[in-house]
Design an enzyme around this catalytic site. Structure first.
Site, short mmCIF file in Angstrom:
data_model
loop_
_atom_site.label_atom_id
_atom_site.label_comp_id
_atom_site.label_asym_id
_atom_site.label_seq_id
_atom_site.Cartn_x
_atom_site.Cartn_y
_atom_site.Cartn_z
N TYR A 1 33.94 45.82 49.66
CA TYR A 1 34.07 44.75 48.68
C TYR A 1 34.93 43.62 49.25
O TYR A 1 34.54 42.44 49.20
CB TYR A 1 34.69 45.31 47.40
CG TYR A 1 34.86 44.31 46.28
CD1 TYR A 1 33.76 43.94 45.51
CD2 TYR A 1 36.10 43.78 45.97
CE1 TYR A 1 33.91 43.04 44.47
CE2 TYR A 1 36.25 42.89 44.94
CZ TYR A 1 35.16 42.52 44.18
OH TYR A 1 35.31 41.62 43.15
N LYS B 1 33.66 39.84 50.08
CA LYS B 1 34.21 38.69 49.35
C LYS B 1 34.82 37.68 50.32
O LYS B 1 34.76 36.47 50.09
CB LYS B 1 35.22 39.13 48.30
CG LYS B 1 34.59 39.84 47.11
CD LYS B 1 33.59 38.94 46.37
CE LYS B 1 33.09 39.59 45.09
NZ LYS B 1 32.24 38.69 44.28
N VAL C 1 40.39 41.68 35.37
CA VAL C 1 39.82 41.58 34.04
C VAL C 1 39.33 42.94 33.55
O VAL C 1 38.74 43.71 34.31
CB VAL C 1 38.64 40.57 34.04
CG1 VAL C 1 38.09 40.39 32.63
CG2 VAL C 1 39.09 39.23 34.60
N THR D 1 36.90 44.91 32.50
CA THR D 1 35.44 45.01 32.51
C THR D 1 35.08 46.39 33.05
O THR D 1 35.97 47.19 33.37
CB THR D 1 34.82 43.95 33.43
OG1 THR D 1 35.29 44.18 34.77
CG2 THR D 1 35.18 42.54 32.99
#
Length: 162
Positions: free
Chosen positions: A84, A88, A117, A119
């Site tokens: 990841y 990114k 966040v 989520t």
């Protein structure tokens, strides 16, 4: 067919992302790296490229690529979620290159960290609710100009180091 009917595109938000959970040194798999790069870095670049003509026809079009501070090389401190993080960082480079290409055409291209966040990806421990993150990102985006293109911001408007 609907895309062909569009005369212009004012805003493109590249938000899709994938994170391989539990990834640590010794467990990284090539297929996870390839999938992460395809979704997190290649797709936003290719989609923006494909829609560039529609963006050019808009007045002050904007492209927002949702990145992550985990992609910041300056802030890298651990090996976790390396697929990841690497993808990114690649997205951030794509944003810089897209901004260089599209900025002179009047298109603002930004990378933005939405914050941690609450989520499916961020988890229940995340301190930030989605509406607060989105409100902040939209405020940053509203005042963005092509001259700010290629920069990496957090949802609160602060600049994130590369």
């Amino acid at each position: 067919a609907r895309l062909r009917a569009l005369r212009h595109l004012d805003l493109l938000i590249n938000n899709a992302g994938v994170l391989v959970s539990g990834e640590r040194f010794g467990t990284v798999r090539s297929e996870d790296l390839a999938r992460s790069f395809a979704i997190n870095a290649s797709a936003p670049l290719l989609l923006t490229q494909a829609l560039a003509r529609l963006l050019e026809k808009a007045h002050a079009a904007k492209v927002l690529c949702i990145s992550s501070q985990l992609g910041s090389i300056a802030q890298a401190s651990s090996f976790r979620t390396v697929s990841y993080a690497m993808s990114k960082a690649a997205l951030d480079m794509a944003v810089r290159r897209l901004a260089a290409e599209l900025g002179p055409r009047g298109i603002s291209v930004l990378a933005m960290h939405p914050g941690w966040v609450r989520t499916d990806m961020g988890g229940g421990s995340a301190p930030l609710q989605a509406p607060e993150s989105v409100k902040g990102m939209l405020a940053v985006l509203a005042r963005a100009t092509p001259a700010q293109g290629g920069h990496f911001y957090a949802y609160d408007g602060s600049e994130v180091p590369w």
